[in-house]
Design a protein around this motif. Structure first.
Motif, PDB file in Angstrom:
ATOM      1  N   GLU A  20      -8.085 130.237  53.688  1.00 50.84           N
ATOM      2  CA  GLU A  20      -8.793 130.751  54.858  1.00 50.84           C
ATOM      3  C   GLU A  20      -8.918 132.262  54.769  1.00 50.84           C
ATOM      4  N   GLU A  38     -11.832 133.190  52.556  1.00 49.64           N
ATOM      5  CA  GLU A  38     -13.115 132.967  53.222  1.00 49.64           C
ATOM      6  C   GLU A  38     -13.410 134.081  54.217  1.00 49.64           C
ATOM      7  N   GLN A  39     -12.397 134.444  55.000  1.00 47.25           N
ATOM      8  CA  GLN A  39     -12.603 135.515  55.976  1.00 47.25           C
ATOM      9  C   GLN A  39     -12.934 136.827  55.279  1.00 47.25           C
TER      10      GLN A  39
END
Length: 222
Positions: free
Chosen positions: A31, A34-35
């Motif tokens: 995650e 992705e951020q």
């Protein structure tokens, strides 16, 4: 002097065996990565980099990740940009199970808020504007983002027709256009039209359902 223990006489080391049905261990979806990728695209755009100038290599360098990290998640730059733009917008509306009137008001309210976000967020406005000059990206965005929202409106309209809330003698597409057209006019064509009235969505739907003539034939439709 020590001597090595013969291989045959060494005590075997127990290797844990995963239970049946247990998830396989592998590289988890990050995650944080992705951020970082999303933030990199937004930062580049804020710095004035156009959509056509963005590339996987440039985004990877800005995000501090390898190109393979991006390609594991998106097949190409167009797919990544569609997700970035969709992320900048409000989440797609969902049917609530309320009345047809409530569902229609909710859909228009979503579009009102989207219009406000486009006006207040330069990055979103810039991205949506540049799509018109990039046919491949615009087509992908239309297919993945716009088309499902249009189908959602059709679903509400079909239900309204089935329940007798909407006229049955009109084409579904025409009814959709009549109901959604006013808010699209304000959010897309008339950029200076007011959108700050929280009751605007209800007023628009009521005006269409009740008619705008001086002597409407029916009462308020809910």
């Amino acid at each position: 002097m020590q001597t090595d223990t013969p291989a045959a006489s060494r005590t075997p080391v127990a290797v844990p065996v995963p239970e049946p049905g247990a998830p396989r261990r592998g590289r988890p979806r990050s995650e944080a990565a992705e951020q970082a990728i999303f933030a990199a695209v937004e930062q580049l755009m804020e710095e004035g980099v156009g959509l056509a100038e963005l590339s996987i290599e440039r985004v990877a360098a800005q995000a501090g990740v390898g190109k393979a990290t991006i390609y594991r998640r998106w097949t190409n730059m167009e797919a990544l940009l569609v997700d970035v733009v969709a992320r900048l917008e409000a989440p797609a509306p969902q049917l609530t199970g309320g009345t047809v009137h409530e569902e229609l008001v909710g859909m228009v309210e979503y579009m009102r808020k989207r219009g406000l976000a486009k006006r207040s967020r330069w990055v979103l406005k810039s991205a949506l504007g540049q799509m018109n000059d990039w046919p491949e990206l615009r087509a992908t965005y239309q297919e993945r983002v716009v088309k499902p929202r249009r189908e959602l409106v059709r679903t509400i309209v079909r239900r309204g027709i089935d329940e007798g809330v909407l006229r049955t003698d009109l084409d579904v597409e025409l009814v959709c256009e009549v109901l959604i057209g006013p808010i699209l006019l304000r959010t897309i064509l008339w950029d200076d039209a007011p959108l700050d009235d929280p009751e605007l969505a209800r007023k628009m739907i009521d005006a269409v359902l009740n008619g705008v003539g001086a002597s409407p034939s029916g009462g308020e439709c809910h």
